[in-house]
Design a protein around this motif. Structure first.
Motif, PDB file in Angstrom:
ATOM      1  N   GLU A  47      27.400   4.200   8.402  1.00 11.25           N
ATOM      2  CA  GLU A  47      27.857   5.384   9.123  1.00 11.25           C
ATOM      3  C   GLU A  47      26.729   6.395   9.285  1.00 11.25           C
ATOM      4  OE1 GLU A  47      31.129   6.668   6.784  1.00 11.25           O
ATOM      5  OE2 GLU A  47      32.426   4.996   7.396  1.00 11.25           O
ATOM      6  N   GLU A  48      25.936   6.565   8.244  1.00 13.15           N
ATOM      7  CA  GLU A  48      24.790   7.477   8.335  1.00 13.15           C
ATOM      8  C   GLU A  48      23.810   6.988   9.389  1.00 13.15           C
ATOM      9  OE1 GLU A  48      20.893   8.824   5.733  1.00 13.15           O
ATOM     10  OE2 GLU A  48      22.625   7.976   4.670  1.00 13.15           O
ATOM     11  N   GLY A  49      23.555   5.676   9.380  1.00 18.19           N
ATOM     12  CA  GLY A  49      22.638   5.115  10.372  1.00 18.19           C
ATOM     13  C   GLY A  49      23.144   5.310  11.786  1.00 18.19           C
ATOM     14  N   ALA A  50      24.452   5.176  11.978  1.00 12.91           N
ATOM     15  CA  ALA A  50      25.026   5.383  13.309  1.00 12.91           C
ATOM     16  C   ALA A  50      24.854   6.827  13.747  1.00 12.91           C
ATOM     17  CB  ALA A  50      26.512   5.002  13.289  1.00 12.91           C
ATOM     18  N   ALA A  51      25.064   7.761  12.832  1.00 15.10           N
ATOM     19  CA  ALA A  51      24.905   9.183  13.147  1.00 15.10           C
ATOM     20  C   ALA A  51      23.466   9.517  13.512  1.00 15.10           C
ATOM     21  CB  ALA A  51      25.362  10.026  11.961  1.00 15.10           C
ATOM     22  N   ARG A  52      22.540   8.740  12.987  1.00 19.86           N
ATOM     23  CA  ARG A  52      21.119   8.971  13.273  1.00 19.86           C
ATOM     24  C   ARG A  52      20.608   8.112  14.424  1.00 19.86           C
ATOM     25  NH1 ARG A  52      18.407   8.916   7.292  1.00 19.86           N
ATOM     26  NH2 ARG A  52      16.500   9.002   8.550  1.00 19.86           N
ATOM     27  N   GLY A  53      21.511   7.400  15.092  1.00 20.39           N
ATOM     28  CA  GLY A  53      21.143   6.605  16.260  1.00 20.39           C
ATOM     29  C   GLY A  53      20.379   5.335  15.941  1.00 20.39           C
ATOM     30  N   CYS A  54      20.573   4.793  14.740  1.00 15.45           N
ATOM     31  CA  CYS A  54      19.821   3.600  14.326  1.00 15.45           C
ATOM     32  C   CYS A  54      20.444   2.296  14.817  1.00 15.45           C
ATOM     33  CB  CYS A  54      19.724   3.549  12.805  1.00 15.45           C
ATOM     34  SG  CYS A  54      18.831   4.928  12.075  1.00 15.45           S
TER      35      CYS A  54
ATOM     36  N   LEU B 144      31.404  -0.484  12.901  1.00 12.41           N
ATOM     37  CA  LEU B 144      30.756  -0.316  11.604  1.00 12.41           C
ATOM     38  C   LEU B 144      31.518  -1.005  10.479  1.00 12.41           C
ATOM     39  CD1 LEU B 144      29.669   3.432  11.839  1.00 12.41           C
ATOM     40  CD2 LEU B 144      28.330   1.380  12.337  1.00 12.41           C
ATOM     41  N   SER B 145      32.836  -0.930  10.504  1.00 11.12           N
ATOM     42  CA  SER B 145      33.628  -1.580   9.454  1.00 11.12           C
ATOM     43  C   SER B 145      33.431  -3.089   9.498  1.00 11.12           C
ATOM     44  CB  SER B 145      35.106  -1.234   9.624  1.00 11.12           C
ATOM     45  OG  SER B 145      35.873  -1.876   8.625  1.00 11.12           O
ATOM     46  N   LEU B 146      33.496  -3.661  10.702  1.00  7.08           N
ATOM     47  CA  LEU B 146      33.309  -5.107  10.848  1.00  7.08           C
ATOM     48  C   LEU B 146      31.875  -5.505  10.499  1.00  7.08           C
ATOM     49  CD1 LEU B 146      34.504  -7.810  11.688  1.00  7.08           C
ATOM     50  CD2 LEU B 146      33.906  -7.270  14.072  1.00  7.08           C
ATOM     51  N   ALA B 147      30.914  -4.666  10.894  1.00  2.92           N
ATOM     52  CA  ALA B 147      29.506  -4.970  10.611  1.00  2.92           C
ATOM     53  C   ALA B 147      29.246  -5.025   9.119  1.00  2.92           C
ATOM     54  CB  ALA B 147      28.599  -3.930  11.268  1.00  2.92           C
TER      55      ALA B 147
ATOM     56  N   GLN C 211      29.121   0.865   3.423  1.00  3.89           N
ATOM     57  CA  GLN C 211      29.722   1.349   4.666  1.00  3.89           C
ATOM     58  C   GLN C 211      29.240   2.760   4.990  1.00  3.89           C
ATOM     59  OE1 GLN C 211      33.873   0.796   3.650  1.00  3.89           O
ATOM     60  NE2 GLN C 211      34.012  -1.097   4.830  1.00  3.89           N
ATOM     61  N   GLY C 212      29.066   3.574   3.953  1.00  6.75           N
ATOM     62  CA  GLY C 212      28.573   4.928   4.159  1.00  6.75           C
ATOM     63  C   GLY C 212      27.167   4.939   4.740  1.00  6.75           C
ATOM     64  N   TRP C 213      26.347   3.992   4.290  1.00 10.88           N
ATOM     65  CA  TRP C 213      24.995   3.899   4.832  1.00 10.88           C
ATOM     66  C   TRP C 213      25.018   3.501   6.307  1.00 10.88           C
ATOM     67  CZ3 TRP C 213      22.268   0.757   0.360  1.00 10.88           C
ATOM     68  CH2 TRP C 213      22.154   1.596  -0.763  1.00 10.88           C
TER      69      TRP C 213
END
Length: 203
Positions: free
Chosen positions: A137-144, A151-154, A133-135
């Motif tokens: 979240e990091e990807g979301a912060a980087r616009g990936c 993110l939780s459901l994904a 889940q942390g990964w």
């Protein structure tokens, strides 16, 4: 018996249980059989684990730690979030293949009774999922990922998809001889499956 000897015996019980379970399945795993293979008395065994269910509970924790070290830690070396998830997916499939019985205990048994675990044990059991889940979240912060991705459901969807894939692979249902869905190159199918999962959340 010294504290060191007791700690060694406890670890030996877990490892021996994994060996017997891998050979004979859960039905073939008995307290008497574990004690006999270790060369200890049943009394010594019960001093550490009062029942087979307690051993299985400990095996699940061991499996979660192994999942972290064999699946997630190697994938963490990749900086790109999407590639990191893809590598973790590949490692996850290899983990299930390499530890078939352990994987079945972790993922195929009844739902974990979380109330039976202390805080440290819950953290160990959830650590792989929390890392994953942390990964995300990091990807979301980087616009990936797409902006509308939950993110939780994904994380659960990807995890469940990987489990479904492993279940099909381990049961032999993905193979060249399937009448409706033949697959000659199993590894290519696995790679394409994992890549398509991650593609679903990308822009």
């Amino acid at each position: 018996m010294s504290r060191v000897q007791r700690a060694g015996l406890r670890q030996g019980i877990i490892q021996t249980s994994l060996e017997i379970g891998s050979e004979r399945g859960e039905e073939g795993l008995t307290m008497r059989g574990i004690a006999a293979r270790l060369g200890v008395s049943a009394t010594a065994l019960y001093q550490h684990f009062e029942s087979k269910s307690k051993i299985l509970r400990e095996i699940r924790i061991y499996g979660a730690e192994l999942l972290q070290s064999e699946v997630l830690e190697p994938a963490a070396a990749t900086d790109d979030p999407a590639e990191r998830l893809i590598n973790a997916g590949r490692n996850y499939v290899q983990f299930a293949r390499s530890h078939k019985w352990l994987y079945s205990v972790m993922m195929g048994n009844e739902q974990i009774d979380w109330s039976q675990h202390n805080t440290e044990e819950v953290e160990l059991l959830l650590r792989p999922l929390k890392t994953f889940q942390g990964w995300l979240e990091e990807g979301a912060a980087r616009g990936c990922w797409r902006g509308d991705v939950d993110l939780s459901l994904a994380s659960f969807r990807i995890w469940m998809s990987l489990h479904g894939l492993c279940t099909m692979l381990l049961s032999g249902r993905i193979n060249e001889g399937h009448p409706a869905f033949p697959r000659k190159d199993e590894q290519s199918f696995v790679d394409e499956f994992i890549a398509s999962m991650i593609a679903c959340i990308k822009p």
